[in-house]
Design a protein around this motif. Structure first.
Motif, PDB file in Angstrom:
ATOM      1  N   ALA A  81       0.825  -1.212   0.000  1.00 53.50           N
ATOM      2  CA  ALA A  81       0.000   0.000   0.000  1.00 53.50           C
ATOM      3  C   ALA A  81       0.857   1.260   0.000  1.00 53.50           C
ATOM      4  N   GLN A  82       2.002   1.198   0.671  1.00 54.68           N
ATOM      5  CA  GLN A  82       2.880   2.359   0.727  1.00 54.68           C
ATOM      6  C   GLN A  82       3.525   2.652  -0.622  1.00 54.68           C
ATOM      7  N   TRP A  83       3.641   1.620  -1.470  1.00 54.92           N
ATOM      8  CA  TRP A  83       4.216   1.813  -2.795  1.00 54.92           C
ATOM      9  C   TRP A  83       3.171   2.263  -3.813  1.00 54.92           C
ATOM     10  N   THR A  84       1.940   1.847  -3.609  1.00 57.16           N
ATOM     11  CA  THR A  84       0.913   2.083  -4.623  1.00 57.16           C
ATOM     12  C   THR A  84       0.003   3.262  -4.334  1.00 57.16           C
ATOM     13  N   PRO A  86      -1.309   6.998  -4.014  1.00 61.32           N
ATOM     14  CA  PRO A  86      -0.898   8.204  -4.743  1.00 61.32           C
ATOM     15  C   PRO A  86      -0.175   9.187  -3.846  1.00 61.32           C
ATOM     16  N   PRO A  87       0.637  10.060  -4.419  1.00 61.25           N
ATOM     17  CA  PRO A  87       1.343  11.054  -3.602  1.00 61.25           C
ATOM     18  C   PRO A  87       0.361  11.942  -2.850  1.00 61.25           C
ATOM     19  N   SER A 148      -9.663  11.738 -10.096  1.00 67.07           N
ATOM     20  CA  SER A 148      -8.606  12.553  -9.502  1.00 67.07           C
ATOM     21  C   SER A 148      -8.441  13.789 -10.381  1.00 67.07           C
ATOM     22  N   ILE A 149      -7.875  14.847  -9.815  1.00 72.98           N
ATOM     23  CA  ILE A 149      -7.795  16.144 -10.495  1.00 72.98           C
ATOM     24  C   ILE A 149      -6.355  16.642 -10.482  1.00 72.98           C
ATOM     25  N   TYR A 150      -5.949  17.201 -11.632  1.00 74.12           N
ATOM     26  CA  TYR A 150      -4.617  17.785 -11.761  1.00 74.12           C
ATOM     27  C   TYR A 150      -4.750  19.107 -12.515  1.00 74.12           C
ATOM     28  N   MET A 199      -1.494   4.922  -9.358  1.00 69.37           N
ATOM     29  CA  MET A 199      -1.707   3.650 -10.038  1.00 69.37           C
ATOM     30  C   MET A 199      -3.164   3.386 -10.388  1.00 69.37           C
ATOM     31  N   SER A 200      -4.080   4.073  -9.733  1.00 73.92           N
ATOM     32  CA  SER A 200      -5.504   3.836  -9.976  1.00 73.92           C
ATOM     33  C   SER A 200      -6.052   4.644 -11.148  1.00 73.92           C
TER      34      SER A 200
END
Length: 387
Positions: A81-84, A86-87, A148-150, A199-200
């Motif tokens: 979970a810590q790798w996957t 999102p930031p 998600s939004i960017y 990743m999602s």
């Protein structure tokens, strides 16, 4: 004589007595400091021993203490979970080269060893504020796990979204981008790369501050999810504004038979997003040989993806624009344009292919809407937009 000597002796005795009392105070303080240092050293040695053998977090948990001592130390990534995940913060110090490299890392296994809810990454390429944000807030409401939004804006722009907004802290590190130049494609690649770090994120939609959704979130999500193709225009235009912009210096990487043109506004899947971000073959060719009056944002992605993955392209955009007024840019609509008849016109007359079948639902978004259109759009949204 005695009367004079006696006071001096008394004065001398008094002085000696005073110095004797003062010498006892530092001696006691020294004893205390030594004892304190011994206790500190002993505690430190015991703490080091316990941490080495039992772990810092276990010691804190066992004592029942709540402390922030270990929060400043980065935890080792010991679980998937810590790798996957999102930031937590979209701002970073990576260069584009570093960012694109990181975003290009792809798992070799197709199956995900964790529960993955595929999301749509909504990428806003803007100059500054999002004047239609209240309309988008209503659109996103209730679908937190599916998007998600960017936001890529001018570096000088300082956003002021409240903490309750879906746009709060969604800005990515940005640079100045100019219409028709490679810096515009750089901004789009930057948006894709940052979104790929989650990743999602499975689908990626490029939007501007003047875009609006034409349907509610559920309709748009399932339309994109169920499509076999990505929606990006990539057609062969034999005229002066198509093949006429081709430079033969781009061969052999790009032949004129590969040359394509399409709208800047696209929707692509994760595979194509990686293709764009990882590209180092076609990028130099377009940088050097596609300059105004060759508008690189109309040719780079359509041409490259036609070469890399032509079978994945629907060869059309899902963003409605009005070119009926002529000129180099589509029409911009103001407050007075937003009527029920206008909204009906957007939806009527559409005909396209969706999963190789005829469909009347062709556009999911529309542009260009001025800030003054917000109020009438909010009023008509329940009837026409579905939210």
């Amino acid at each position: 004589m005695h009367s004079r000597i006696l006071p001096m002796e008394e004065s001398k005795d008094g002085f000696v007595t005073s110095r004797t009392n003062q010498s006892r105070v530092p001696h006691r303080m020294l004893q205390f400091l030594v004892l304190f240092l011994v206790i500190c050293v002993t505690f430190s040695l015991v703490s080091v021993y316990l941490i080495r053998h039992f772990g810092a977090q276990n010691i804190v948990a066992a004592t029942g203490l709540k402390t922030n001592i270990f929060q400043c130390v980065e935890e080792p990534k010991t679980s998937l979970a810590q790798w996957t995940k999102p930031p937590s913060n979209l701002l970073h110090s990576m260069s584009d080269k570093e960012l694109f490299w990181l975003a290009s890392l792809v798992p070799r296994r197709k199956e995900y060893p964790f529960t993955r809810v595929p999301k749509i990454a909504f990428m806003f390429l803007t100059k500054g504020p999002l004047p239609l944000a209240p309309l988008w807030e209503r659109f996103f409401s209730g679908h937190d796990r599916q998007y998600s939004i960017y936001i890529h804006s001018l570096p000088s722009f300082v956003p002021n979204f409240p903490a309750s907004s879906v746009f709060y802290k969604r800005q990515i590190p940005s640079e100045v981008s100019e219409w028709g130049k490679m810096s515009m494609c750089d901004a789009e690649r930057r948006l894709l790369a940052n979104a790929l770090l989650d990743m999602s994120n499975e689908w990626f939609v490029l939007l501007s501050e003047s875009c609006i959704p034409l349907y509610n979130f559920s309709v748009i999500y399932h339309y994109i999810k169920n499509s076999k193709y990505s929606f990006i225009g990539a057609f062969d235009d034999p005229g002066p504004f198509g093949r006429g912009r081709y430079n033969y210096m781009m061969a052999p990487e790009v032949e004129i038979t590969h040359w394509r043109k399409g709208s800047q506004w696209f929707e692509i899947n994760r595979k194509l997003a990686v293709n764009i971000v990882e590209d180092t073959t076609f990028y130099p060719k377009f940088t050097d040989f596609c300059k105004p009056a060759c508008y690189v944002d109309e040719h780079y992605f359509p041409t490259m993806l036609t070469i890399r993955a032509p079978n994945l392209l629907a060869n059309r955009s899902i963003t409605w624009t009005d070119w009926s007024r002529g000129g180099a840019h589509p029409a911009t609509f103001g407050r007075g344009d937003i009527t029920e008849d206008f909204m009906k016109r957007i939806y009527e007359g559409g005909e396209c292919f969706y999963n190789d079948r005829n469909s009347s639902v062709c556009n999911l978004f529309a542009r260009k809407f001025a800030p003054s259109t917000l109020e009438p759009l909010l009023l008509l949204a329940p009837k026409f937009l579905g939210f």
